[in-house]
Design an enzyme around this catalytic site. Structure first.
Site: not given
Length: 393
Positions: A142, A275
């Site tokens: 991120h 994921d």
């Protein structure tokens, strides 16, 4: 049998009550209409499909997936979202919660609005916001400059953008506003998940007391266990109110660590997830993950800048196979983790998550020896593999 009914005969069925050999399952109009054991002597139903040598389990439910088939849910494109959902559907995931990644708040809101339309159309089961309310020290794939503290007003802005389809928000409870946001999410009926966090043991328990019920990809993006500072992992494993996500791809977790989690939490508190990012179902190469670039080599996804693991290329049929053959979990344990538990978390147990009369005809069919996926059915429609089976059982 009605003219519209399909019967599968001779299959191994993995039911909530256990495994039935030489079972029979019927479905019609998208719904399971019958389940039973071996046919009675003299029953010569030549219209049944012969599934001898195959294992039938409920379709998989993925709570945490960012993309697949070269497409991303964070693209803001409905066309890409459809590609990603179809890719995982062909690998047995009949129910998908689409995950976003950290971005500018307004951009993530726009993505949520697009995804919410696909939820309303029945393609997706909801939206999961992973970021931007996460720890800078545990941000993984991120972008650090886009992270935000979990101010309840900002968290609510994302939830509202999903127009009633938000199912889960991952956040770091130790950040300012974290516990307040957990309480707000619980009041709204949205799952609060602890993840990408630097929480200690005590703060993690406070988050659970505030209403957090899921551990986002346990072990990954959080402090490791220390004998004097047990941290979030121990707190999340020991608390019976928490379901722990695990990524069984052989990259994120060593098999013995996954076994440890099952030993501590039990199959009733595990949700197997992918994921996965856009490379799932594809080959090596460069792929976007939100605003970041990811390089996939030998099936392992890492950020081009910095080299952090950036999601997975996993599909749940592979996770199923690994769970049975590598981790030696029972079929009932694996089904509970990959279908039943996540369905319950979403409040959808009445329609999905197990093989039972009246539930959706969402099925994954495996070879009973190799555990390779051979067919998928969603709501009574053959997605793949119908040509494998013949009538005349």
């Amino acid at each position: 049998m009605t003219a519209e009914e399909t019967i599968l005969a001779g299959a191994r069925l993995v039911l909530p009550s256990g495994v039935v050999e030489d079972g029979r399952l019927a479905f019609s109009g998208g719904t399971i209409t019958g389940i039973g054991g071996p046919r009675a002597a003299g029953d010569l139903d030549l219209t049944a499909l012969d599934l001898t040598g195959f294992t039938v389990v409920p379709g998989f439910v993925d709570l945490h997936v960012h993309g697949g088939g070269g497409a991303s849910y964070a693209s803001g494109s409905a066309e890409e979202a459809l590609v990603a959902a179809r890719t995982h559907l062909e690998h047995g995931t009949t129910t998908t919660v689409a995950s976003t990644v950290t971005g500018e708040i307004d951009e993530v809101c726009r993505q949520a609005a697009v995804l919410s339309e696909l939820v309303e159309d029945g393609v997706l089961a909801g939206v999961h916001f992973e970021g931007p309310f996460i720890s800078p020290g545990r941000c993984g794939a991120h972008r650090p400059d886009l992270l935000r503290e979990p101010d309840p007003a900002l968290v609510r802005k994302l939830v509202d953008a999903a127009r009633g389809t938000a199912r889960m928000v991952t956040l770091a409870p130790e950040l300012p506003g974290g516990l307040e946001s957990v309480r707000m999410l619980a009041d709204l009926g949205v799952i609060a998940a602890v993840g990408h966090t630097d929480c200690d043991y005590t703060k993690t328990l406070e988050a659970v007391d505030a209403g957090a019920t899921v551990a986002t990809h346990l072990f990954n993006a959080m402090p490791s266990i220390n004998h004097r500072a047990p941290g979030p992992i121990v707190a999340l494993l020991e608390d019976e109110r928490v379901t722990v996500e695990l990524i069984n791809d052989g990259v994120h977790l060593h098999p013995s660590v996954l076994d440890l989690a099952y030993g501590a939490a039990g199959a009733e508190r595990v949700a197997l997830i992918t994921d996965a990012m856009g490379a799932a179902g594809m080959g090596d190469g460069l792929y976007p993950l939100g605003p970041l670039q990811v390089r996939v080599e030998d099936g392992v996804a890492r950020l081009v800048e910095g080299g952090s693991i950036a999601g997975s290329t996993l599909t749940l049929d592979v996770a199923f196979k690994r769970s049975v053959l590598v981790n030696k979990l029972s079929l009932t344990q694996t089904v509970r983790s990959i279908s039943t538990n996540p369905a319950a978390l979403l409040g959808l147990s009445d329609s999905i998550g197990s093989l039972a009369v009246g539930k959706n005809a969402d099925l994954a069919v495996f070879d009973s020896e190799t555990y390779d996926l051979v067919a998928v059915v969603r709501r009574g429609e053959w997605i793949t593999g119908a040509e494998r089976f013949s009538s005349g059982s």
